[in-house]
Design a protein around this motif. Structure first.
Motif, short mmCIF file in Angstrom:
data_model
loop_
_atom_site.label_atom_id
_atom_site.label_comp_id
_atom_site.label_asym_id
_atom_site.label_seq_id
_atom_site.Cartn_x
_atom_site.Cartn_y
_atom_site.Cartn_z
N PHE A 26 -9.30 -4.06 -0.43
CA PHE A 26 -9.64 -2.99 -1.37
C PHE A 26 -9.46 -3.38 -2.85
N ILE A 40 0.85 -1.20 0.00
CA ILE A 40 0.00 0.00 0.00
C ILE A 40 0.88 1.24 0.00
N PHE A 89 -11.30 1.12 11.48
CA PHE A 89 -10.28 2.03 12.02
C PHE A 89 -10.76 2.71 13.30
N GLU A 118 -8.40 -5.88 6.57
CA GLU A 118 -9.55 -5.12 6.04
C GLU A 118 -9.09 -4.22 4.89
N ALA A 119 -7.96 -3.56 5.06
CA ALA A 119 -7.44 -2.68 4.01
C ALA A 119 -7.06 -3.47 2.76
N VAL A 166 -5.74 4.10 1.65
CA VAL A 166 -6.81 3.30 1.04
C VAL A 166 -8.13 4.08 1.05
N ILE A 167 -8.41 4.77 2.14
CA ILE A 167 -9.63 5.59 2.19
C ILE A 167 -9.58 6.65 1.10
N LEU A 198 -14.39 -0.10 6.34
CA LEU A 198 -12.98 0.18 6.68
C LEU A 198 -12.89 1.30 7.72
N GLN A 229 -1.36 4.09 6.00
CA GLN A 229 -1.80 3.26 4.87
C GLN A 229 -3.33 3.10 4.85
N ILE A 230 -3.95 3.07 6.03
CA ILE A 230 -5.42 3.05 6.06
C ILE A 230 -5.94 4.35 5.44
N HIS A 290 -10.57 9.55 7.97
CA HIS A 290 -9.40 10.11 7.30
C HIS A 290 -8.86 11.31 8.06
#
Length: 581
Positions: free
Chosen positions: A501, A110, A528, A497-498, A565-566, A524, A561-562, A462
């Motif tokens: 994607f 990611i 988080f 979970e990430a 992805v968001i 996601l 990194q989460i 985010h």
């Protein structure tokens, strides 16, 4: 597996390679179809990270017991260092747990891929034409158009993301009677702009104030030239000018939602080029159009009804309840006849067609798909054609429905919506339900700061990540991948979970369902928030631990990194990822 954007596809390839080996060993017969073999996360995460039905699907053609075949496949799986365990469940399913290192590799992937995480090449450059909005050019964009506009735009972005060459098209219905009504309405506003007293707008014309600036523009451009001229002199001029002005208004309204089309195709130009006649000639040649008389209307027949011979498309051959006319009794084209030619034109420059229609057009789907299939097959190039139906949106304010009427000029425009709640709220909300499901849009609820408001919940995740990064920076700590082995079970669950994607993106593209991205982002974000909230009860679970810089760096790296992805998911939906709320 850091060299692939799709961890799940990588493991599917591994399993197929193992099945190849079983074929070579004689445990499986050669050439057995694997079309129904799946490799995907199990519904219950407690069963493992991945599950495959390979043994269940292949046992019968292999003339063996599913569990016996599963045991042979498990032998190969457990020998792979990336597999922590492989177990047979029930009659022959195989549940896999992947090694910790695989998930840490995916976390690194990611970071290295950044904005490209989730991209794919499954489209292979195939050309897809996505037609959406295509509202009659008689006024501003209103909420009746909004949902289909957002769904179509998000779908186009999604298909581009997985490797399709996408054309975003708008079909301008500028050849029908409604355009003459627009021209007459604009002429009235033109007279008004010249100082005339037009009184009350006559019944049957568009009364909306949005035509006032059109009349002023025409008065400035044309002067007194058409003030007292007969209609047959000014109607063609005012029709063209009014449509052009409305299309500029429509484009500016759509731009407020971040929507821009590549191509605007005119129905009037289509007819002027003789495209409907060419379509009719081909259909007649293949006995799909004939001259016949429509059945009398069911129930009580109107007194003025007379049987008239018309050119009819044999839609009953394709499941319709009656054949449909492609021309009217005056020789002009029906909507269906013009649509036939338009889709034939689109098919000349595409490998697949997708139309986004309002649910009120459901009755037309079967016959237009049949006609397009007949035309494209006849040209030697069958064109896949998909129609996505979108339900209307019920606008609510303080729990009460907001009524709209385009004819009275009393309606909520897209510009009104964006000004009140913002582009991101409108776009994300339109994708929080399947397009075919009814939707309420409540002005109060869509800006509510709660978990029940999906756009807030996702954007807050985010923003929370960026707030955490800012706070850590004050302490002199930043994200670091140097100690990822310090991450525990809760952190790995978030990585898993990430890592869904890329799989979700490909599945959404294949199904032509961009709302799946919105659903995934909500999940996601929830994962988080749950992870972050662990620190409320247990201080050792907090992301920032000033006394443990290594673990803090690893958790910040994970959080970063989460956030990535968001961001990637929101970009597909045309929604900004805010850093502060």
């Amino acid at each position: 597996m850091s060299d692939t954007t799709t961890l799940h596809a990588g493991f599917a390839a591994k399993i197929h390679a193992m099945l190849d080996a079983l074929e070579a060993d004689g445990a499986l017969p050669q050439g057995v179809s694997r079309a129904n073999v799946t490799v995907e996360p199990p519904r219950d995460p407690s069963h493992g990270d991945l599950a495959t039905n390979a043994a269940m699907v292949l046992a019968k053609p292999a003339a063996t017991n599913p569990r016996d075949l599963a045991s042979k496949l498990v032998e190969k799986l457990v020998a792979d260092p990336s597999v922590e365990s492989a177990e047979i469940a029930g009659p022959g399913f195989i549940n896999l747990r992947l090694s910790r290192g695989i998930w840490l590799q995916e976390l690194a992937a990611i970071a290295s891929l950044g904005n490209d995480y989730g991209r794919s090449t499954i489209g292979g450059g195939s050309r897809v034409n996505v037609e959406y909005v295509s509202a009659n050019p008689t006024g501003p964009m209103h909420m009746g158009h909004c949902r289909g506009a957002v769904v179509g735009d998000a779908l186009a972005a999604l298909l581009e993301h997985v490797g399709y060459a996408v054309t975003r098209e708008y079909y301008v219905n500028d050849a029908g009677g409604q355009v003459d009504v627009l021209a007459r309405s604009a002429y009235l506003r033109y007279l008004e702009a010249l100082g005339g007293d037009i009184g009350e707008i006559p019944e049957g014309l568009y009364p909306g104030d949005y035509l006032v600036p059109v009349g002023q523009y025409l008065a400035k451009e044309l002067g007194e030239r058409y003030r007292d001229r007969p209609e047959d002199e000014w109607l063609p001029v005012f029709r063209a000018e009014a449509v052009a002005q409305m299309m500029e208004l429509i484009k500016s309204d759509l731009a407020l939602l971040g929507i821009h089309h590549d191509l605007f195709s005119s129905e009037a130009a289509l007819q002027a080029a003789g495209k409907p006649e060419a379509a009719e000639a081909w259909l007649r040649q293949h006995e799909l159009v004939y001259d016949g008389v429509l059945e009398a209307p069911k129930g009580k027949t109107p007194e003025d009804w007379e049987p008239v011979e018309l050119p009819l498309f044999r839609s009953t051959r394709f499941g319709d309840d009656q054949d449909r006319p492609i021309r009217k009794s005056d020789g002009s084209w029906t909507y269906f006849g013009a649509d036939l030619a338009y889709h034939m034109q689109k098919a000349e420059h595409a490998d697949a067609l997708i139309d986004i229609w309002g649910a009120d057009h459901a009755g037309t789907v079967k016959r237009i798909k049949a006609a397009v299939a007949a035309l494209s097959e006849g040209e030697g190039k069958p064109i896949p054609f998909d129609v996505k139906l979108v339900q209307m949106v019920q606008l609510m304010r303080a729990g009460e429905p907001v009524k709209m009427s385009k004819r009275s000029g009393n309606f909520i425009t897209i510009a009104d919506m964006v000004e009140e709640v913002g582009k991101d709220v409108v776009r994300f909300t339109m994708l929080t339900r399947k397009p075919e499901a009814q939707m309420d849009f409540d002005f109060a609820k869509v800006v509510e700061a709660s978990k029940d408001n999906p756009v807030f919940y996702v954007q807050y995740a985010h923003a929370r990540i960026h707030s955490t990064l800012r706070k850590a920076a004050v302490e002199g700590i930043g994200p670091s991948d140097g100690s990822l082995d310090r991450l525990g079970a809760e952190e790995l669950a978030l990585v898993k979970e990430a890592a869904q994607f890329p799989r979700i993106v490909e599945a959404a593209a294949k199904a032509r369902e961009p709302h799946r991205i919105a659903f995934y982002l909500y999940d996601l974000a929830g994962a988080f928030h749950a992870f972050w909230n662990l620190g409320n009860d247990d201080p050792t679970k907090r992301v920032i631990l000033t006394q443990d810089v290594e673990l803090t760096g690893a958790r910040l790296f994970l959080a970063t990194q989460i956030g990535q992805v968001i961001r990637n998911g929101l970009a597909l939906l045309g929604v900004d990822a805010v850093e502060e709320m």
